[in-house]
Design a protein around this motif. Structure first.
Motif, PDB file in Angstrom:
ATOM      1  N   GLU A 160     -12.714  -6.470   2.208  1.00 47.05           N
ATOM      2  CA  GLU A 160     -13.421  -7.041   3.353  1.00 47.05           C
ATOM      3  C   GLU A 160     -12.667  -6.746   4.644  1.00 47.05           C
ATOM      4  OE1 GLU A 160     -16.276  -9.759   5.401  1.00 47.05           O
ATOM      5  OE2 GLU A 160     -16.313  -8.514   3.597  1.00 47.05           O
ATOM      6  N   GLU A 161     -11.334  -6.845   4.592  1.00 49.35           N
ATOM      7  CA  GLU A 161     -10.533  -6.513   5.765  1.00 49.35           C
ATOM      8  C   GLU A 161     -10.695  -5.035   6.126  1.00 49.35           C
ATOM      9  OE1 GLU A 161      -5.880  -6.391   7.286  1.00 49.35           O
ATOM     10  OE2 GLU A 161      -6.385  -6.253   5.154  1.00 49.35           O
ATOM     11  N   ALA A 162     -10.693  -4.154   5.115  1.00 52.00           N
ATOM     12  CA  ALA A 162     -10.864  -2.721   5.372  1.00 52.00           C
ATOM     13  C   ALA A 162     -12.236  -2.440   5.973  1.00 52.00           C
ATOM     14  CB  ALA A 162     -10.663  -1.931   4.079  1.00 52.00           C
ATOM     15  N   LEU A 163     -13.275  -3.093   5.447  1.00 50.51           N
ATOM     16  CA  LEU A 163     -14.614  -2.937   6.011  1.00 50.51           C
ATOM     17  C   LEU A 163     -14.648  -3.424   7.454  1.00 50.51           C
ATOM     18  CD1 LEU A 163     -17.678  -2.443   5.899  1.00 50.51           C
ATOM     19  CD2 LEU A 163     -17.918  -4.700   4.835  1.00 50.51           C
ATOM     20  N   ALA A 164     -14.054  -4.575   7.724  1.00 49.97           N
ATOM     21  CA  ALA A 164     -14.039  -5.114   9.084  1.00 49.97           C
ATOM     22  C   ALA A 164     -13.350  -4.151  10.037  1.00 49.97           C
ATOM     23  CB  ALA A 164     -13.344  -6.478   9.098  1.00 49.97           C
ATOM     24  N   TYR A 165     -12.222  -3.596   9.597  1.00 50.69           N
ATOM     25  CA  TYR A 165     -11.487  -2.653  10.450  1.00 50.69           C
ATOM     26  C   TYR A 165     -12.315  -1.393  10.708  1.00 50.69           C
ATOM     27  CZ  TYR A 165      -7.715   0.308  12.182  1.00 50.69           C
ATOM     28  OH  TYR A 165      -6.938   1.144  12.960  1.00 50.69           O
ATOM     29  N   PHE A 166     -12.962  -0.883   9.670  1.00 50.03           N
ATOM     30  CA  PHE A 166     -13.813   0.302   9.820  1.00 50.03           C
ATOM     31  C   PHE A 166     -14.934   0.030  10.825  1.00 50.03           C
ATOM     32  CE2 PHE A 166     -17.578   2.738   8.646  1.00 50.03           C
ATOM     33  CZ  PHE A 166     -17.085   4.038   8.605  1.00 50.03           C
ATOM     34  N   CYS A 167     -15.567  -1.116  10.721  1.00 49.15           N
ATOM     35  CA  CYS A 167     -16.638  -1.467  11.669  1.00 49.15           C
ATOM     36  C   CYS A 167     -16.098  -1.569  13.092  1.00 49.15           C
ATOM     37  CB  CYS A 167     -17.286  -2.783  11.253  1.00 49.15           C
ATOM     38  SG  CYS A 167     -18.144  -2.719   9.664  1.00 49.15           S
TER      39      CYS A 167
ATOM     40  N   MET B 285     -21.854   2.801  16.033  1.00 50.84           N
ATOM     41  CA  MET B 285     -22.924   2.986  15.061  1.00 50.84           C
ATOM     42  C   MET B 285     -23.764   1.722  14.874  1.00 50.84           C
ATOM     43  SD  MET B 285     -20.760   3.093  11.459  1.00 50.84           S
ATOM     44  CE  MET B 285     -22.203   3.558  10.519  1.00 50.84           C
ATOM     45  N   PHE B 286     -23.253   0.579  15.347  1.00 50.58           N
ATOM     46  CA  PHE B 286     -23.966  -0.687  15.181  1.00 50.58           C
ATOM     47  C   PHE B 286     -24.722  -1.118  16.437  1.00 50.58           C
ATOM     48  CE2 PHE B 286     -20.400  -0.735  12.252  1.00 50.58           C
ATOM     49  CZ  PHE B 286     -20.989  -1.128  11.070  1.00 50.58           C
ATOM     50  N   ARG B 287     -24.484  -0.457  17.552  1.00 53.33           N
ATOM     51  CA  ARG B 287     -25.062  -0.898  18.822  1.00 53.33           C
ATOM     52  C   ARG B 287     -26.584  -0.935  18.752  1.00 53.33           C
ATOM     53  NH1 ARG B 287     -22.170   2.007  22.054  1.00 53.33           N
ATOM     54  NH2 ARG B 287     -20.687   0.306  22.416  1.00 53.33           N
ATOM     55  N   SER B 288     -27.150  -2.076  19.148  1.00 57.61           N
ATOM     56  CA  SER B 288     -28.603  -2.303  19.194  1.00 57.61           C
ATOM     57  C   SER B 288     -29.262  -2.238  17.820  1.00 57.61           C
ATOM     58  CB  SER B 288     -29.269  -1.290  20.142  1.00 57.61           C
ATOM     59  OG  SER B 288     -28.738  -1.393  21.449  1.00 57.61           O
ATOM     60  N   LYS B 289     -28.488  -2.405  16.759  1.00 57.88           N
ATOM     61  CA  LYS B 289     -29.026  -2.334  15.398  1.00 57.88           C
ATOM     62  C   LYS B 289     -29.119  -3.727  14.762  1.00 57.88           C
ATOM     63  CE  LYS B 289     -29.054   2.183  15.480  1.00 57.88           C
ATOM     64  NZ  LYS B 289     -28.073   2.947  14.694  1.00 57.88           N
ATOM     65  N   ARG B 290     -30.047  -3.850  13.813  1.00 59.16           N
ATOM     66  CA  ARG B 290     -30.124  -5.055  12.983  1.00 59.16           C
ATOM     67  C   ARG B 290     -29.262  -4.819  11.746  1.00 59.16           C
ATOM     68  NH1 ARG B 290     -35.571  -7.621  11.430  1.00 59.16           N
ATOM     69  NH2 ARG B 290     -34.204  -9.431  11.303  1.00 59.16           N
ATOM     70  N   VAL B 291     -28.342  -5.738  11.498  1.00 59.59           N
ATOM     71  CA  VAL B 291     -27.328  -5.542  10.465  1.00 59.59           C
ATOM     72  C   VAL B 291     -27.318  -6.754   9.539  1.00 59.59           C
ATOM     73  CG1 VAL B 291     -24.876  -5.059  10.019  1.00 59.59           C
ATOM     74  CG2 VAL B 291     -25.929  -4.292  12.174  1.00 59.59           C
TER      75      VAL B 291
ATOM     76  N   VAL C 283     -16.903  -9.619  12.874  1.00 55.28           N
ATOM     77  CA  VAL C 283     -16.382  -8.519  13.694  1.00 55.28           C
ATOM     78  C   VAL C 283     -17.535  -7.718  14.293  1.00 55.28           C
ATOM     79  CG1 VAL C 283     -15.184  -6.293  13.594  1.00 55.28           C
ATOM     80  CG2 VAL C 283     -14.146  -8.327  12.559  1.00 55.28           C
ATOM     81  N   ILE C 284     -18.522  -7.386  13.473  1.00 58.45           N
ATOM     82  CA  ILE C 284     -19.678  -6.640  13.969  1.00 58.45           C
ATOM     83  C   ILE C 284     -20.372  -7.411  15.089  1.00 58.45           C
ATOM     84  CG2 ILE C 284     -21.954  -5.727  13.346  1.00 58.45           C
ATOM     85  CD1 ILE C 284     -20.800  -5.279  10.501  1.00 58.45           C
TER      86      ILE C 284
ATOM     87  N   GLU D 235     -22.074  -4.988  19.890  1.00 60.52           N
ATOM     88  CA  GLU D 235     -23.337  -5.130  20.600  1.00 60.52           C
ATOM     89  C   GLU D 235     -24.539  -4.870  19.704  1.00 60.52           C
ATOM     90  OE1 GLU D 235     -23.392  -2.925  24.257  1.00 60.52           O
ATOM     91  OE2 GLU D 235     -21.377  -3.579  24.822  1.00 60.52           O
ATOM     92  N   ALA D 236     -24.409  -5.225  18.437  1.00 60.85           N
ATOM     93  CA  ALA D 236     -25.567  -5.191  17.542  1.00 60.85           C
ATOM     94  C   ALA D 236     -26.614  -6.166  18.063  1.00 60.85           C
ATOM     95  CB  ALA D 236     -25.150  -5.574  16.128  1.00 60.85           C
ATOM     96  N   SER D 237     -27.882  -5.892  17.793  1.00 58.74           N
ATOM     97  CA  SER D 237     -28.921  -6.806  18.266  1.00 58.74           C
ATOM     98  C   SER D 237     -28.969  -8.067  17.412  1.00 58.74           C
ATOM     99  CB  SER D 237     -30.284  -6.114  18.262  1.00 58.74           C
ATOM    100  OG  SER D 237     -30.661  -5.743  16.949  1.00 58.74           O
ATOM    101  N   GLU D 238     -28.721  -7.933  16.105  1.00 53.43           N
ATOM    102  CA  GLU D 238     -28.745  -9.080  15.201  1.00 53.43           C
ATOM    103  C   GLU D 238     -27.800  -8.823  14.037  1.00 53.43           C
ATOM    104  OE1 GLU D 238     -31.843 -11.761  12.465  1.00 53.43           O
ATOM    105  OE2 GLU D 238     -32.565  -9.982  13.549  1.00 53.43           O
ATOM    106  N   VAL D 239     -27.075  -9.848  13.620  1.00 54.85           N
ATOM    107  CA  VAL D 239     -26.203  -9.769  12.453  1.00 54.85           C
ATOM    108  C   VAL D 239     -26.516 -10.957  11.546  1.00 54.85           C
ATOM    109  CG1 VAL D 239     -23.836  -9.745  11.581  1.00 54.85           C
ATOM    110  CG2 VAL D 239     -24.377  -8.599  13.745  1.00 54.85           C
ATOM    111  N   VAL D 240     -26.890 -10.658  10.318  1.00 53.63           N
ATOM    112  CA  VAL D 240     -27.114 -11.674   9.294  1.00 53.63           C
ATOM    113  C   VAL D 240     -25.957 -11.599   8.310  1.00 53.63           C
ATOM    114  CG1 VAL D 240     -28.636 -12.501   7.463  1.00 53.63           C
ATOM    115  CG2 VAL D 240     -29.614 -11.511   9.555  1.00 53.63           C
ATOM    116  N   ILE D 241     -25.279 -12.720   8.097  1.00 59.34           N
ATOM    117  CA  ILE D 241     -24.126 -12.765   7.190  1.00 59.34           C
ATOM    118  C   ILE D 241     -24.564 -13.570   5.969  1.00 59.34           C
ATOM    119  CG2 ILE D 241     -21.681 -13.314   6.963  1.00 59.34           C
ATOM    120  CD1 ILE D 241     -21.486 -13.322  10.006  1.00 59.34           C
ATOM    121  N   SER D 242     -24.667 -12.916   4.817  1.00 58.72           N
ATOM    122  CA  SER D 242     -25.317 -13.543   3.673  1.00 58.72           C
ATOM    123  C   SER D 242     -24.410 -13.622   2.452  1.00 58.72           C
ATOM    124  CB  SER D 242     -26.593 -12.771   3.304  1.00 58.72           C
ATOM    125  OG  SER D 242     -26.287 -11.550   2.658  1.00 58.72           O
ATOM    126  N   ASP D 243     -24.741 -14.567   1.586  1.00 59.43           N
ATOM    127  CA  ASP D 243     -24.074 -14.699   0.297  1.00 59.43           C
ATOM    128  C   ASP D 243     -25.005 -15.470  -0.628  1.00 59.43           C
ATOM    129  OD1 ASP D 243     -20.939 -14.255  -0.607  1.00 59.43           O
ATOM    130  OD2 ASP D 243     -21.930 -15.821  -1.770  1.00 59.43           O
ATOM    131  N   GLY D 244     -24.815 -15.305  -1.937  1.00 58.26           N
ATOM    132  CA  GLY D 244     -25.648 -16.001  -2.890  1.00 58.26           C
ATOM    133  C   GLY D 244     -25.120 -17.357  -3.296  1.00 58.26           C
TER     134      GLY D 244
END
Length: 303
Positions: free
Chosen positions: A113-120, A126-132, A145-146, A151-160
């Protein structure tokens, strides 16, 4: 999510055994620790890509708040509250079995998760104005982080796991001033849910880390990726996943069966690759480091 090598029984079977033990008699600390160890191996090491420190004065004794200082100019600090107790509770296993999920999102902040956050962070454009949407996000560091820097338009953070989603919401609330104009929300999302037509074909980018270990979830995970990706505009899913024996390969077989395309990269970021090589050469900061088990490959999945 990180699971000990050589575990042969399915996590669901192990959870039932521990739950049965708890119902028949109160398990002692050693029994609980052994059970949790077999389901998930907690790590206290990581790639140390994003500086962080523990914040004093957490409001709940079972929780701790970590402050992440993002390594770019003018970036806000992010505060992530997570559970710190080492033993799982009986209620954890009851919820796991009710929702057919694992409990790894509660255990700790995982290195992938830390590696993904750093990559983002390093690829914010690549995320600007995108729905993520982030799948299986745990405490949600990458999604936060995203939301804070891209500047993403929307970020949904999900889990089950509903317990995890409660933590995600708390972390969104704690960092709301860092998101600017980005809409951010937590979502309870099980990968085999059928009643989510309102978000089908709506996301430009899906991100996930260490979500491919449990093979019984592979088909559902591949299908929900296909279900969520935007069909009209270019869209893709970005997975950070260690190989973990044949687990990642088995997941990619399901991806292919779902008529999705994918690519896999080993060296995708200079800093992450440098940290990986330092650990492989035995720098001592992560004594149990193993490439197959710990180093996340970059998997890109497209329609």
């Amino acid at each position: 999510m990180e699971t000990g090598a050589g575990t042969s029984a399915k996590a669901s079977t192990l959870r039932w055994k521990i739950l049965r033990q708890a119902l028949l008699r109160k398990p002692n600390d050693e029994q609980s620790a052994i059970g949790v160890e077999r389901i998930t191996r907690k790590t206290t090491q990581g790639f140390n890509l994003i500086p962080s420190h523990l914040v004093d004065g957490s409001t709940r004794s079972t929780d701790a708040t970590v402050c992440y200082t993002l390594p770019i100019d003018s970036a806000p600090k992010l505060y992530v509250t997570q559970r710190v107790v080492d033993r799982a509770k009986l209620s954890d296993f009851e919820i796991c079995n009710e929702y057919n999920i694992d409990n790894t999102g509660l255990v700790c902040q995982w290195p992938s998760e830390e590696a993904l956050a750093y990559f983002c962070l390093q690829n914010a454009d690549m995320f600007r104005s995108k729905r993520v949407i982030e799948l299986g996000s745990g405490y949600g560091l990458a999604g936060l982080v995203i939301a804070a820097v891209t500047e993403a338009s929307e970020v949904v953070i999900s889990d089950g796991n509903p317990q995890v989603v409660d933590y995600i919401q708390r972390n969104i609330d704690a960092n709301s001033k860092a998101f600017g104009g980005t809409k951010v929300k937590a979502m309870m999302l099980h990968w085999n849910q059928k009643d989510i037509s309102n978000i089908s074909n709506t996301f430009d980018l899906i991100v996930a880390s260490d979500c491919t270990f449990f093979k019984e979830f592979h088909n559902d995970l591949a299908q929900i990726v296909k279900f969520l990706l935007e069909k009209v505009r270019p869209s893709e899913a970005i997975f950070f996943s260690p190989k973990r024996g044949d687990s990642l390969d088995k997941f990619l077989e399901k991806v292919k069966e779902s008529s999705l395309c994918f690519s896999v990269r080993e060296n995708y970021d200079a800093e992450i690759w440098k940290r990986h090589n330092q650990l492989m050469n035995g720098d001592g900061s992560w004594p149990s480091y193993e490439k197959d088990h710990c180093y996340p490959l970059l998997v890109r999945i497209m329609l």
